[in-house]
Enzyme design. Structure first.
Site, PDB file in Angstrom:
ATOM      1  N   CYS A   9       0.839  -1.187   0.000  1.00  0.00           N
ATOM      2  CA  CYS A   9       0.000   0.000   0.000  1.00  0.00           C
ATOM      3  C   CYS A   9       0.878   1.242   0.000  1.00  0.00           C
ATOM      4  O   CYS A   9       1.899   1.313   0.674  1.00  0.00           O
ATOM      5  CB  CYS A   9      -0.976  -0.003   1.177  1.00  0.00           C
ATOM      6  SG  CYS A   9      -0.434   0.852   2.641  1.00  0.00           S
ATOM      7  N   GLU A  10       0.477   2.198  -0.816  1.00  0.00           N
ATOM      8  CA  GLU A  10       1.309   3.387  -0.976  1.00  0.00           C
ATOM      9  C   GLU A  10       1.193   4.342   0.220  1.00  0.00           C
ATOM     10  O   GLU A  10       1.971   5.277   0.333  1.00  0.00           O
ATOM     11  CB  GLU A  10       0.961   4.116  -2.277  1.00  0.00           C
ATOM     12  CG  GLU A  10      -0.426   4.715  -2.321  1.00  0.00           C
ATOM     13  CD  GLU A  10      -0.714   5.351  -3.683  1.00  0.00           C
ATOM     14  OE1 GLU A  10       0.012   5.092  -4.644  1.00  0.00           O
ATOM     15  OE2 GLU A  10      -1.689   6.110  -3.761  1.00  0.00           O
ATOM     16  N   HIS A  11       0.243   4.097   1.093  1.00  0.00           N
ATOM     17  CA  HIS A  11       0.078   4.992   2.239  1.00  0.00           C
ATOM     18  C   HIS A  11       0.978   4.622   3.406  1.00  0.00           C
ATOM     19  O   HIS A  11       1.395   5.488   4.161  1.00  0.00           O
ATOM     20  CB  HIS A  11      -1.386   4.988   2.705  1.00  0.00           C
ATOM     21  CG  HIS A  11      -2.321   5.480   1.643  1.00  0.00           C
ATOM     22  ND1 HIS A  11      -3.560   4.933   1.416  1.00  0.00           N
ATOM     23  CD2 HIS A  11      -2.173   6.470   0.730  1.00  0.00           C
ATOM     24  CE1 HIS A  11      -4.145   5.567   0.409  1.00  0.00           C
ATOM     25  NE2 HIS A  11      -3.322   6.498  -0.025  1.00  0.00           N
ATOM     26  N   HIS A  12       1.252   3.325   3.576  1.00  0.00           N
ATOM     27  CA  HIS A  12       2.035   2.891   4.735  1.00  0.00           C
ATOM     28  C   HIS A  12       3.252   2.044   4.357  1.00  0.00           C
ATOM     29  O   HIS A  12       3.998   1.626   5.230  1.00  0.00           O
ATOM     30  CB  HIS A  12       1.150   2.069   5.676  1.00  0.00           C
ATOM     31  CG  HIS A  12      -0.079   2.805   6.132  1.00  0.00           C
ATOM     32  ND1 HIS A  12      -1.286   2.699   5.489  1.00  0.00           N
ATOM     33  CD2 HIS A  12      -0.269   3.672   7.149  1.00  0.00           C
ATOM     34  CE1 HIS A  12      -2.183   3.459   6.092  1.00  0.00           C
ATOM     35  NE2 HIS A  12      -1.593   4.066   7.101  1.00  0.00           N
TER      36      HIS A  12
ATOM     37  N   CYS B   1      -1.780  -2.839   6.832  1.00  0.00           N
ATOM     38  CA  CYS B   1      -1.845  -1.554   7.535  1.00  0.00           C
ATOM     39  C   CYS B   1      -3.092  -1.479   8.412  1.00  0.00           C
ATOM     40  O   CYS B   1      -3.118  -0.739   9.393  1.00  0.00           O
ATOM     41  CB  CYS B   1      -1.781  -0.382   6.552  1.00  0.00           C
ATOM     42  SG  CYS B   1      -3.071  -0.367   5.311  1.00  0.00           S
TER      43      CYS B   1
ATOM     44  N   GLN C 210      -5.677  -0.588  -3.530  1.00  0.00           N
ATOM     45  CA  GLN C 210      -6.408  -1.712  -4.124  1.00  0.00           C
ATOM     46  C   GLN C 210      -7.322  -1.262  -5.271  1.00  0.00           C
ATOM     47  O   GLN C 210      -7.442  -1.943  -6.290  1.00  0.00           O
ATOM     48  CB  GLN C 210      -7.226  -2.390  -3.022  1.00  0.00           C
ATOM     49  CG  GLN C 210      -7.897  -3.681  -3.483  1.00  0.00           C
ATOM     50  CD  GLN C 210      -8.698  -4.326  -2.384  1.00  0.00           C
ATOM     51  OE1 GLN C 210      -8.421  -4.128  -1.202  1.00  0.00           O
ATOM     52  NE2 GLN C 210      -9.698  -5.114  -2.754  1.00  0.00           N
TER      53      GLN C 210
ATOM     54  N   HIS D   9      -5.317  -6.169   4.205  1.00  0.00           N
ATOM     55  CA  HIS D   9      -4.323  -5.102   4.297  1.00  0.00           C
ATOM     56  C   HIS D   9      -3.599  -5.123   5.640  1.00  0.00           C
ATOM     57  O   HIS D   9      -4.238  -4.990   6.683  1.00  0.00           O
ATOM     58  CB  HIS D   9      -5.011  -3.745   4.115  1.00  0.00           C
ATOM     59  CG  HIS D   9      -5.564  -3.541   2.740  1.00  0.00           C
ATOM     60  ND1 HIS D   9      -5.004  -2.662   1.842  1.00  0.00           N
ATOM     61  CD2 HIS D   9      -6.592  -4.131   2.096  1.00  0.00           C
ATOM     62  CE1 HIS D   9      -5.691  -2.710   0.707  1.00  0.00           C
ATOM     63  NE2 HIS D   9      -6.658  -3.592   0.839  1.00  0.00           N
TER      64      HIS D   9
HETATM   65 ZN   LIG Z   1      -2.132   1.332   4.019  1.00  0.00          ZN
END
Ligand SMILES: [Zn+2]
Length: 203
Positions: free
Chosen positions: A90-93, A161, A131, A159
């Site tokens: 995931c690009e956020h975490h 995260c 996703q 996920h």
């Molecule tokens: Zn994430």
């Protein structure tokens, strides 16, 4: 006599080796770790290589791969490839998410070599993703390359995260879908796809 043999150097575009490693070492130090201890000694190097592998999809031209695997056919029934396992980040975490993708399309004179569909999923999964975009990219690429009458993609994923950070532990599974062309416009096509995905293959 002097030799006139030409020296040919093969120039290959190659990522600089280990360029991320010193940065990982800094991260470990910021986390309060002793980077000299045995277990961590080679960790920056390993993380460097792992990260490059996990993002190798940026350096793969999927259209080239798919264009070389298009076949003219008379077949006009739905093609379904289900339960394609994937692992992404995931690009956020920068934490993993993983799951299964089910891909279908209605051919319009052309089909894509079956093995190329999981390959395509891998190429898009090996990038920093969310996703929803991963699902869309798979659908849109098939649409652009094979020009089918429609494409349907369903993606189920879990996920880290959410799982590891204690956010919505019970609901860490997410489902996304992308429906294009006939899969969007015709309920029967969509229903056929969903029925095929839900049907046990008996393997
Ligand atoms: Zn994430």
């Amino acid at each position: 006599m002097k030799s006139h043999k030409a020296v040919v150097k093969v120039m290959r575009p190659k990522e600089p080796e280990g360029d991320i490693a010193p940065l990982i070492k800094q991260v470990l130090e910021k986390l309060g770790e002793d980077t000299a201890r045995e277990g961590l000694a080679r960790t920056p190097q390993r993380v460097d290589q792992a990260l490059k592998f996990l993002t190798s999809g940026y350096r793969t031209d999927i259209r080239k791969i798919l264009n070389g695997a298009l076949y003219e056919v008379k077949y006009d029934e739905m093609v379904v490839v289900k339960d394609i396992e994937f692992f992404s980040m995931c690009e956020h975490h920068l934490l993993p998410f993983f799951g299964k993708m089910h891909v279908a399309y209605l051919p319009n004179k052309k089909v894509i070599g079956l093995s190329k569909i999981p390959r395509m999923v891998d190429v898009f999964a090996r990038r920093l993703q969310i996703q929803e975009r991963l699902t869309q990219e798979v659908a849109q690429t098939i649409q652009e390359v094979a020009r089918p009458l429609g494409v349907g993609v369903i993606c189920e994923a879990r996920h880290f995260c959410m799982m590891m950070r204690g956010v919505e532990k019970q609901h860490s599974g997410a489902m996304t879908s992308a429906m294009l062309g006939a899969f969007r416009d015709r309920k029967e096509t969509r229903d056929e796809f969903l029925a095929l995905v839900n049907k046990s293959t008996g393997y």
